[in-house]
Design a protein around this motif. Structure first.
Motif, PDB file in Angstrom:
ATOM      1  N   UNK A 143      85.961  46.893  -6.310  1.00  0.00           N
ATOM      2  CA  UNK A 143      86.955  47.394  -6.841  1.00  0.00           C
ATOM      3  C   UNK A 143      87.234  48.781  -6.114  1.00  0.00           C
ATOM      4  N   UNK A 144      86.217  49.680  -6.128  1.00  0.00           N
ATOM      5  CA  UNK A 144      86.245  51.098  -5.403  1.00  0.00           C
ATOM      6  C   UNK A 144      86.346  50.879  -3.890  1.00  0.00           C
ATOM      7  N   UNK A 145      85.679  49.667  -3.416  1.00  0.00           N
ATOM      8  CA  UNK A 145      85.953  49.503  -1.926  1.00  0.00           C
ATOM      9  C   UNK A 145      86.568  48.267  -1.660  1.00  0.00           C
ATOM     10  N   UNK A 204      78.052  43.802 -13.121  1.00  0.00           N
ATOM     11  CA  UNK A 204      79.409  44.473 -13.350  1.00  0.00           C
ATOM     12  C   UNK A 204      79.454  45.753 -12.194  1.00  0.00           C
ATOM     13  N   UNK A 205      77.944  46.256 -11.894  1.00  0.00           N
ATOM     14  CA  UNK A 205      78.171  47.145 -10.649  1.00  0.00           C
ATOM     15  C   UNK A 205      78.794  46.355  -9.391  1.00  0.00           C
ATOM     16  N   UNK A 206      78.742  45.321  -9.214  1.00  0.00           N
ATOM     17  CA  UNK A 206      79.215  44.470  -8.239  1.00  0.00           C
ATOM     18  C   UNK A 206      80.864  44.427  -8.185  1.00  0.00           C
ATOM     19  N   UNK A 207      80.969  44.387  -9.277  1.00  0.00           N
ATOM     20  CA  UNK A 207      82.688  44.267  -9.579  1.00  0.00           C
ATOM     21  C   UNK A 207      83.283  45.741  -9.360  1.00  0.00           C
ATOM     22  N   UNK A 258      78.499  52.881 -14.693  1.00  0.00           N
ATOM     23  CA  UNK A 258      78.702  51.815 -13.577  1.00  0.00           C
ATOM     24  C   UNK A 258      79.666  52.281 -12.672  1.00  0.00           C
ATOM     25  N   UNK A 259      80.740  52.596 -13.338  1.00  0.00           N
ATOM     26  CA  UNK A 259      82.034  52.926 -12.440  1.00  0.00           C
ATOM     27  C   UNK A 259      81.691  54.136 -11.502  1.00  0.00           C
ATOM     28  N   UNK A 260      81.157  55.057 -12.247  1.00  0.00           N
ATOM     29  CA  UNK A 260      80.673  56.314 -11.586  1.00  0.00           C
ATOM     30  C   UNK A 260      79.610  56.041 -10.441  1.00  0.00           C
ATOM     31  N   UNK A 297      81.400  54.650  -7.487  1.00  0.00           N
ATOM     32  CA  UNK A 297      82.173  55.856  -6.996  1.00  0.00           C
ATOM     33  C   UNK A 297      81.304  56.479  -5.939  1.00  0.00           C
ATOM     34  N   UNK A 298      80.084  56.921  -6.558  1.00  0.00           N
ATOM     35  CA  UNK A 298      79.047  57.589  -5.639  1.00  0.00           C
ATOM     36  C   UNK A 298      78.488  56.737  -4.476  1.00  0.00           C
ATOM     37  N   UNK A 299      78.214  55.490  -4.595  1.00  0.00           N
ATOM     38  CA  UNK A 299      77.761  54.595  -3.680  1.00  0.00           C
ATOM     39  C   UNK A 299      78.696  54.372  -2.687  1.00  0.00           C
ATOM     40  N   UNK A 300      79.939  54.210  -2.845  1.00  0.00           N
ATOM     41  CA  UNK A 300      81.227  54.136  -2.193  1.00  0.00           C
ATOM     42  C   UNK A 300      81.385  55.609  -1.125  1.00  0.00           C
ATOM     43  N   UNK A 301      80.983  56.595  -1.851  1.00  0.00           N
ATOM     44  CA  UNK A 301      81.291  58.085  -1.113  1.00  0.00           C
ATOM     45  C   UNK A 301      80.047  58.066  -0.028  1.00  0.00           C
ATOM     46  N   UNK A 302      78.756  57.525  -0.383  1.00  0.00           N
ATOM     47  CA  UNK A 302      77.587  57.724   0.410  1.00  0.00           C
ATOM     48  C   UNK A 302      77.997  56.818   1.508  1.00  0.00           C
TER      49      UNK A 302
END
Ligand code: MG
Ligand code: MG
Lengths: 417, 417
Positions: free
Chosen positions: A274-276, A267-270, A392-394, A397-402
């Motif tokens: 989605x985020x990136x 799910x995190x991968x998904x 997981x969605x949040x 988002x945090x991983x994408x920001x980092x």
């Protein structure tokens, strides 16, 4: 690349000359722009990398000022550049190019470059040149004697009169901007420079014109992409940094310590995908895929999400960090590693685990010296399915920001989703 | 500004026309570039702001396509733009400008613009135009009938022959790039457009040339700065974002809840100044300086470090957030608020305070809806003087990173120095 060109290469010797003696007065900064750091690495190193990636460019001659010779040697060593020779630049761009060409006329030995049939001339401050346009100008130069990349004009070009007023505007569609790379039959451009007047060596506009004037060689013009633009002003440095950050953020590898329990990791991968958007997210099990992971590192993946499912210590993250340090990947660009831990506040003893996770700060200090930016991410993992999704969605988002910001100032932090 | 020009303004009516009907095909993205978001706000809104800041530009006429009329009305309302009239764009840039000029010939009423003596023509995609160059082109236009900003050519300009080869290169020093803004005596440019042939309305290069051809008015050329560059390609959007982030990061206000205990706050201020060179760091005591703080907010400070010395709740931060929300400042750009708390792990009960501080996540969610990015920063504050310094230095690094990146994905996090 268009499919037919993949793997195509010229059947003759090709070298490149890179004049890098400029002093960057236009940028309004003390550092010459080819040495300006982007993610702490000098711009010229990115350009050299772009040329080195092209296997059929056998020699790259860089012309730098005497004062910058040591600095340039240092860059070549630090970033492991290959096939590079250094020559001293002249007082003008044309003299620098001429010096570079002269270095290619000497008999090749193990250490010295040998005379090529076609020579590419490129700018140290155009780091995003692609193999396809290099091949196009080289092929056209082989046929026509000279070739250069062009782009449409962005602004109307005008001719001022002596009193600072408009004399006339040029019809924009009839003119083009002459860009780099350019390529020449070596004998043509060398001949042109040998005949070249002192005036032209000082003030002459560009190589295509010299080939025309002195050798009657009409250059073939090749449409280039907007990536060929020249880093000229401060805003161009900002743009180059964003582009480079984008390039090294194109792949994320999710590493985990187990093959089971793929539920929430899937799910995190998904969510990450989605985020990136447009980013290649792959996942690997660390304990079973050491060799696999090494290949991913070799393929220059600069982003790792290390999921510690089984343990609350950093065994898995440490294994990954060890692999990364051994690979020397982070010499070239900062690598982002996010160490993910799941936690159900309600059902698990909080304090002790937190203490373990807070060790991330110490680990981070160590690896930061090697250009690895390590952060922790604690994902709240309650029983409630809907809340898990939100966490997981949040987290994504945090991983994408980092990954996007890649800011060393945030290394060592423990973020919470 | 050179000192003599500060506050200078023309003694005649000036208006501006902004053609914004383009479709952005060069960018390779579906959104026309004037509507591309930068920090979530459309590019054209920054350009409008740049013109609005100039008090002596009395009317701004924007030409947009019929399909984008509603979108543009929405932008004007949302970002509170003033003195704007909308007209429908034509199928070419020249027809759009002509439509804009026509709107200025109608008799001025309360709602309609009135005929100016001098009209500025600018691009929607050049957001960084400064008052001084606007004043220069307007003043020159008043004297010469027409004027335009120019820049040195970045690339050599060449003329291709019909077979795609080089015909000749232009001598770079004899030509200039014609940029925006341009300005005209209204009667001159309006007359030029009225006489203008259909061919020129479709294919004509630029306004300066029309004024020359139809009214025999030779435009005065004014050297502009590199800020005038036109957002054309994707890399220009990246550059624009970095520049805008830089502009709104030029001032940081440190707010605290006490006048005493300035010791470590003074040190934090010093470290911040050191970390963020060229940045104006000011400090205010919240409880004594409500009005003072309102002035700082009115002066468009987008960065606040709120130091909670006395309490471990968010009283002070909440007061600041309330002030910010009332000010509507965050409509225009994201505001970063870092809520700083000092903690000595050894001498103070940890758990309870942490729980208080973790409330930051809930506060953050609320204010994020209003474009305020709130983070917490816990600064380790031991008795050891040297370690305090180190903690404060690291705190300053983290604050600098949060302000630089301004990434909404990091809002609500509690960072630790
Ligand atoms: Mg133009
Ligand atoms: Mg050039």
């Amino acid at each position: 690349y268009s499919p037919s060109e993949v793997g195509a290469q010229p059947g003759y010797r090709v070298a490149a000359v890179l004049p890098a003696g400029g002093c960057g007065e236009r940028m309004g900064v003390p550092t010459p722009k080819q040495f300006c750091p982007i993610l702490e690495r000098p711009l010229i190193s990115y350009t050299l990398q772009a040329l080195e990636r092209v296997s059929w460019i056998k020699d790259i001659v860089v012309a730098v000022t005497r004062e910058n010779m040591d600095k340039m040697e240092g860059i070549i060593q630090r970033y492991q550049h290959k096939r590079i020779s250094l020559v001293e630049s002249g007082v003008t761009r044309h003299r620098s190019i001429f010096n570079g060409l002269k270095a290619l006329t000497e008999n090749g030995s193990n250490t010295k470059p040998s005379k090529p049939e076609v020579v590419i001339i490129h700018d140290a401050v155009r780091p995003f040149v692609e193999e396809d346009v290099l091949l196009k100008v080289v092929t056209a130069a082989k046929e026509h004697g000279a070739a250069g990349a062009i782009r449409p004009l962005v602004s109307t070009v005008i001719s001022p009169s002596a009193d600072g007023c408009l004399d006339h505007s040029l019809e924009r569609s009839r003119y083009k901007a002459s860009e780099m790379p350019q390529a020449f039959l070596f004998d043509v451009i060398y001949d042109a420079y040998q005949q070249c007047s002192d005036y032209d060596l000082e003030f002459g506009t560009e190589c295509l014109q010299l080939a025309l004037k002195y050798c009657h060689t009409k250059a073939k013009l090749v449409e280039g992409s907007s990536d060929l633009w020249k880093v000229t002003y401060k805003q161009d440095l900002y743009a180059a940094e964003s582009i480079i950050k984008g390039i090294i953020s194109q792949q994320i590898c999710i590493v985990m310590d187990t093959k089971e329990d793929k539920g929430h990791i899937g799910l995190l991968e998904e969510m990450l995908k989605n985020e990136l958007k447009h980013i290649n997210v792959t996942s690997r099990t660390l304990c079973h895929a050491g060799r696999d992971l090494q290949q991913i590192i070799l393929d220059q993946c600069y982003n790792f999400v290390c999921v510690n499912v089984l343990n609350f210590d950093f065994q898995e993250t440490q294994k990954l960090l060890k692999l990364l340090e051994d690979s020397h990947l982070s010499i070239f660009n900062p690598v982002v590693v996010v160490s993910v831990h799941f936690l159900d506040y309600n059902s698990e003893p909080f304090g002790e685990k937190m203490e373990n996770i807070m060790q991330i700060r110490e680990f981070s200090k160590e690896v930061k010296k090697r250009n690895i930016l390590l952060c922790g991410l604690l994902i709240y993992y309650p029983q409630d399915k809907l809340k898990i999704q939100e966490s997981l969605r949040q987290g994504a988002t945090i991983i994408a920001a980092l990954i996007k910001e890649r800011n060393p100032g945030l290394a060592g932090q423990l973020l919470v989703a």
